[in-house]
Design a protein around this motif. Sequence first.
Motif, PDB file in Angstrom:
ATOM      1  N   LYS A 183       0.838  -1.205   0.000  1.00 60.40           N
ATOM      2  CA  LYS A 183       0.000   0.000   0.000  1.00 60.40           C
ATOM      3  C   LYS A 183       0.873   1.256   0.000  1.00 60.40           C
ATOM      4  O   LYS A 183       1.859   1.342   0.737  1.00 60.40           O
ATOM      5  N   TRP A 184       0.488   2.202  -0.834  1.00 60.88           N
ATOM      6  CA  TRP A 184       1.200   3.479  -0.942  1.00 60.88           C
ATOM      7  C   TRP A 184       0.741   4.420   0.167  1.00 60.88           C
ATOM      8  O   TRP A 184      -0.455   4.586   0.417  1.00 60.88           O
ATOM      9  N   PRO A 222       0.841   8.227   0.931  1.00 66.70           N
ATOM     10  CA  PRO A 222       1.186   9.529   0.330  1.00 66.70           C
ATOM     11  C   PRO A 222       1.791  10.532   1.307  1.00 66.70           C
ATOM     12  O   PRO A 222       2.511  11.432   0.895  1.00 66.70           O
ATOM     13  N   LYS A 223       1.511  10.392   2.624  1.00 62.64           N
ATOM     14  CA  LYS A 223       2.004  11.375   3.592  1.00 62.64           C
ATOM     15  C   LYS A 223       3.521  11.399   3.664  1.00 62.64           C
ATOM     16  O   LYS A 223       4.135  12.461   3.730  1.00 62.64           O
ATOM     17  N   ASP A 224       4.136  10.220   3.687  1.00 59.97           N
ATOM     18  CA  ASP A 224       5.598  10.169   3.807  1.00 59.97           C
ATOM     19  C   ASP A 224       6.263   9.469   2.624  1.00 59.97           C
ATOM     20  O   ASP A 224       7.452   9.152   2.669  1.00 59.97           O
ATOM     21  N   SER A 225       5.472   9.217   1.541  1.00 61.09           N
ATOM     22  CA  SER A 225       5.998   8.608   0.311  1.00 61.09           C
ATOM     23  C   SER A 225       6.668   7.260   0.566  1.00 61.09           C
ATOM     24  O   SER A 225       7.720   6.956   0.000  1.00 61.09           O
ATOM     25  N   THR A 226       6.070   6.479   1.441  1.00 61.24           N
ATOM     26  CA  THR A 226       6.582   5.132   1.709  1.00 61.24           C
ATOM     27  C   THR A 226       5.547   4.092   1.284  1.00 61.24           C
ATOM     28  O   THR A 226       4.409   4.434   0.933  1.00 61.24           O
ATOM     29  N   TYR A 227       5.951   2.838   1.337  1.00 60.59           N
ATOM     30  CA  TYR A 227       5.065   1.716   1.041  1.00 60.59           C
ATOM     31  C   TYR A 227       4.975   0.820   2.276  1.00 60.59           C
ATOM     32  O   TYR A 227       5.980   0.606   2.969  1.00 60.59           O
ATOM     33  N   THR A 228       3.788   0.309   2.523  1.00 63.78           N
ATOM     34  CA  THR A 228       3.604  -0.674   3.588  1.00 63.78           C
ATOM     35  C   THR A 228       3.316  -2.021   2.953  1.00 63.78           C
ATOM     36  O   THR A 228       2.358  -2.158   2.180  1.00 63.78           O
ATOM     37  N   MET A 229       4.156  -3.007   3.292  1.00 67.31           N
ATOM     38  CA  MET A 229       3.969  -4.356   2.752  1.00 67.31           C
ATOM     39  C   MET A 229       3.373  -5.264   3.824  1.00 67.31           C
ATOM     40  O   MET A 229       3.777  -5.206   4.990  1.00 67.31           O
ATOM     41  N   TYR A 230       2.407  -6.075   3.420  1.00 68.31           N
ATOM     42  CA  TYR A 230       1.744  -7.005   4.336  1.00 68.31           C
ATOM     43  C   TYR A 230       2.128  -8.441   3.958  1.00 68.31           C
ATOM     44  O   TYR A 230       2.236  -8.761   2.778  1.00 68.31           O
ATOM     45  N   ASP A 231       2.318  -9.287   4.996  1.00 74.77           N
ATOM     46  CA  ASP A 231       2.826 -10.646   4.789  1.00 74.77           C
ATOM     47  C   ASP A 231       4.163 -10.590   4.047  1.00 74.77           C
ATOM     48  O   ASP A 231       4.379 -11.264   3.038  1.00 74.77           O
ATOM     49  N   VAL A 276      10.948   2.234   1.653  1.00 80.23           N
ATOM     50  CA  VAL A 276      11.031   3.243   0.595  1.00 80.23           C
ATOM     51  C   VAL A 276      11.605   2.555  -0.637  1.00 80.23           C
ATOM     52  O   VAL A 276      12.648   1.897  -0.557  1.00 80.23           O
ATOM     53  N   PHE A 277      10.926   2.710  -1.779  1.00 78.97           N
ATOM     54  CA  PHE A 277      11.387   2.093  -3.025  1.00 78.97           C
ATOM     55  C   PHE A 277      11.661   3.172  -4.065  1.00 78.97           C
ATOM     56  O   PHE A 277      11.159   4.302  -3.964  1.00 78.97           O
ATOM     57  N   THR A 278      12.424   2.821  -5.082  1.00 77.28           N
ATOM     58  CA  THR A 278      12.772   3.786  -6.135  1.00 77.28           C
ATOM     59  C   THR A 278      11.695   3.864  -7.219  1.00 77.28           C
ATOM     60  O   THR A 278      11.684   4.804  -8.006  1.00 77.28           O
ATOM     61  N   PHE A 279      10.794   2.882  -7.283  1.00 84.39           N
ATOM     62  CA  PHE A 279       9.763   2.911  -8.332  1.00 84.39           C
ATOM     63  C   PHE A 279       8.616   3.831  -7.927  1.00 84.39           C
ATOM     64  O   PHE A 279       8.416   4.127  -6.741  1.00 84.39           O
ATOM     65  N   ASP A 280       7.875   4.293  -8.932  1.00 86.00           N
ATOM     66  CA  ASP A 280       6.746   5.197  -8.713  1.00 86.00           C
ATOM     67  C   ASP A 280       5.454   4.406  -8.586  1.00 86.00           C
ATOM     68  O   ASP A 280       5.358   3.246  -8.995  1.00 86.00           O
ATOM     69  N   LEU A 281       4.445   5.065  -8.058  1.00 85.04           N
ATOM     70  CA  LEU A 281       3.135   4.425  -7.919  1.00 85.04           C
ATOM     71  C   LEU A 281       2.586   4.003  -9.274  1.00 85.04           C
ATOM     72  O   LEU A 281       1.943   2.958  -9.402  1.00 85.04           O
ATOM     73  N   GLU A 282       2.859   4.816 -10.315  1.00 86.95           N
ATOM     74  CA  GLU A 282       2.362   4.503 -11.656  1.00 86.95           C
ATOM     75  C   GLU A 282       2.930   3.192 -12.192  1.00 86.95           C
ATOM     76  O   GLU A 282       2.340   2.567 -13.066  1.00 86.95           O
ATOM     77  N   ASP A 283       4.088   2.789 -11.669  1.00 86.35           N
ATOM     78  CA  ASP A 283       4.699   1.545 -12.146  1.00 86.35           C
ATOM     79  C   ASP A 283       3.888   0.311 -11.762  1.00 86.35           C
ATOM     80  O   ASP A 283       4.113  -0.770 -12.305  1.00 86.35           O
ATOM     81  N   LEU A 284       2.954   0.471 -10.835  1.00 89.95           N
ATOM     82  CA  LEU A 284       2.150  -0.664 -10.383  1.00 89.95           C
ATOM     83  C   LEU A 284       0.840  -0.801 -11.140  1.00 89.95           C
ATOM     84  O   LEU A 284       0.109  -1.767 -10.939  1.00 89.95           O
ATOM     85  N   THR A 285       0.532   0.161 -11.991  1.00 92.48           N
ATOM     86  CA  THR A 285      -0.755   0.151 -12.678  1.00 92.48           C
ATOM     87  C   THR A 285      -0.646  -0.524 -14.025  1.00 92.48           C
ATOM     88  O   THR A 285       0.424  -0.587 -14.625  1.00 92.48           O
ATOM     89  N   PRO A 286      -1.790  -1.020 -14.576  1.00 89.41           N
ATOM     90  CA  PRO A 286      -1.763  -1.655 -15.899  1.00 89.41           C
ATOM     91  C   PRO A 286      -1.269  -0.710 -16.973  1.00 89.41           C
ATOM     92  O   PRO A 286      -1.417   0.499 -16.874  1.00 89.41           O
ATOM     93  N   VAL A 287      -0.734  -1.254 -18.045  1.00 87.19           N
ATOM     94  CA  VAL A 287      -0.043  -0.493 -19.076  1.00 87.19           C
ATOM     95  C   VAL A 287      -0.907   0.589 -19.712  1.00 87.19           C
ATOM     96  O   VAL A 287      -0.611   1.766 -19.657  1.00 87.19           O
ATOM     97  N   VAL A 288      -2.021   0.201 -20.353  1.00 89.96           N
ATOM     98  CA  VAL A 288      -2.859   1.166 -21.048  1.00 89.96           C
ATOM     99  C   VAL A 288      -3.538   2.093 -20.061  1.00 89.96           C
ATOM    100  O   VAL A 288      -3.717   3.279 -20.299  1.00 89.96           O
ATOM    101  N   TYR A 289      -3.886   1.551 -18.917  1.00 87.76           N
ATOM    102  CA  TYR A 289      -4.600   2.334 -17.912  1.00 87.76           C
ATOM    103  C   TYR A 289      -3.828   3.595 -17.541  1.00 87.76           C
ATOM    104  O   TYR A 289      -4.375   4.693 -17.549  1.00 87.76           O
ATOM    105  N   ILE A 290      -2.540   3.459 -17.242  1.00 86.55           N
ATOM    106  CA  ILE A 290      -1.767   4.619 -16.825  1.00 86.55           C
ATOM    107  C   ILE A 290      -1.553   5.576 -17.991  1.00 86.55           C
ATOM    108  O   ILE A 290      -1.588   6.791 -17.827  1.00 86.55           O
ATOM    109  N   ALA A 291      -1.339   5.064 -19.190  1.00 88.61           N
ATOM    110  CA  ALA A 291      -1.095   5.931 -20.348  1.00 88.61           C
ATOM    111  C   ALA A 291      -2.307   6.805 -20.642  1.00 88.61           C
ATOM    112  O   ALA A 291      -2.169   7.978 -20.997  1.00 88.61           O
TER     113      ALA A 291
END
Length: 362
Positions: free
Chosen positions: A198-199, A201-210, A232-247
């Motif tokens: 989960k992204w 937005p407040k601190d630009s971090t990701y929370t991973m579960y399991d 903290v990861f180097t990839f952007d939130l958009e990198d997790l979305t489907p290809v055409v969807y983000i474009a």
Amino acid sequence: MLTIIDKYILKRYLATFAVMLLLFIPIGIVVDVSEKINKMLENKVPFLEIALYYYNFTVYFANSLFPIFLFLSVIWFTSKLANDTEIIAILSSGISFTRFLRPYIIGASIVSVFVLLMGFFVVPAASEGFNNFRYTYLKGGGKEAMRGDNTDVYRQISDDEFIYVNSFNTESKTAFNFSLEKFKKQQLVHKITASRIKWNPKDSTYTMYDYTKRTVGELNDKIEKLPQKDAVFTFDLEDLTPVVYIAETLSLGKLNAFIEKEKERGSSNINVYLVVLYKKYSVPVSAFILTIIAVAVSSMKRRGGMGTNLAIGIALAFAFVFFDKIFGVLAEKSSIPPMLAVWLPNIAFGILAIYLLRNAKR
């Protein structure tokens, strides 16, 4: 300076196009409601979200079928001018057919600029809202929509790092079945997996579960497991979305920047993004081509009247949309250059427009 005839034709051009939109958009909404009402009731979708969805649907629907609406509206009112012998009267007054086309070209210019600006700024936001609603409430039924085989996303985020998610929920900013693999000289260094990420937005971090991290050793692997972990990861939130969807959801400036970033990464999906970009420019140009074809076809008074002109017009309009979709898919899935594939329908129908216009002048 516009003459009375120019203003008369231009007014009819724009008014008929607007009426055509107002006639067909409610039909599209009614059909969409009839198909999705059960899902909406089942998922208890708030009324305000439904209203916002149909605003986005209207923009998305009108932009997708704009060539058909424009073509049919020009066919309709030009056929009426021809049947009422108004075109014969205009040409008999000494006005050439090329001069007769001027208000049509002005009308096409107005529509093209409008569609161009919509495609740059308004349609991306509407597309995002439209897709958000579908994936959240309609696709698969529930808040964890988009959890399907056709939503898998693979990305190379650096020279030696790769990520994968099974699906992405745009409302909660959560991706499911996440994994990150890091390589060194084609050997796996470590692999991180999580049931969801989960992204924040407040601190630009990701929370991973399991969370699970497996570090590959020479003799034994080291495994770290936690129920929850922030990172903290180097990839952007958009990198997790489907290809055409983000474009489809990026404005012009963001889309250009995104494409440059993907080129640097050597993304295998770059053709998909380029097709979306080039269509923003090719679709407005089609307004001129379809306008010329429509005038050339319908300016002649035929024995079958408006019905014959409309039949020809509908066939040509759907042929244009068909070829536009086919070549778009070919650009995404084959080795055909995206720019060539996107512009081929305009080139082919542009040649047809010149041929029909020469015949109409005779």
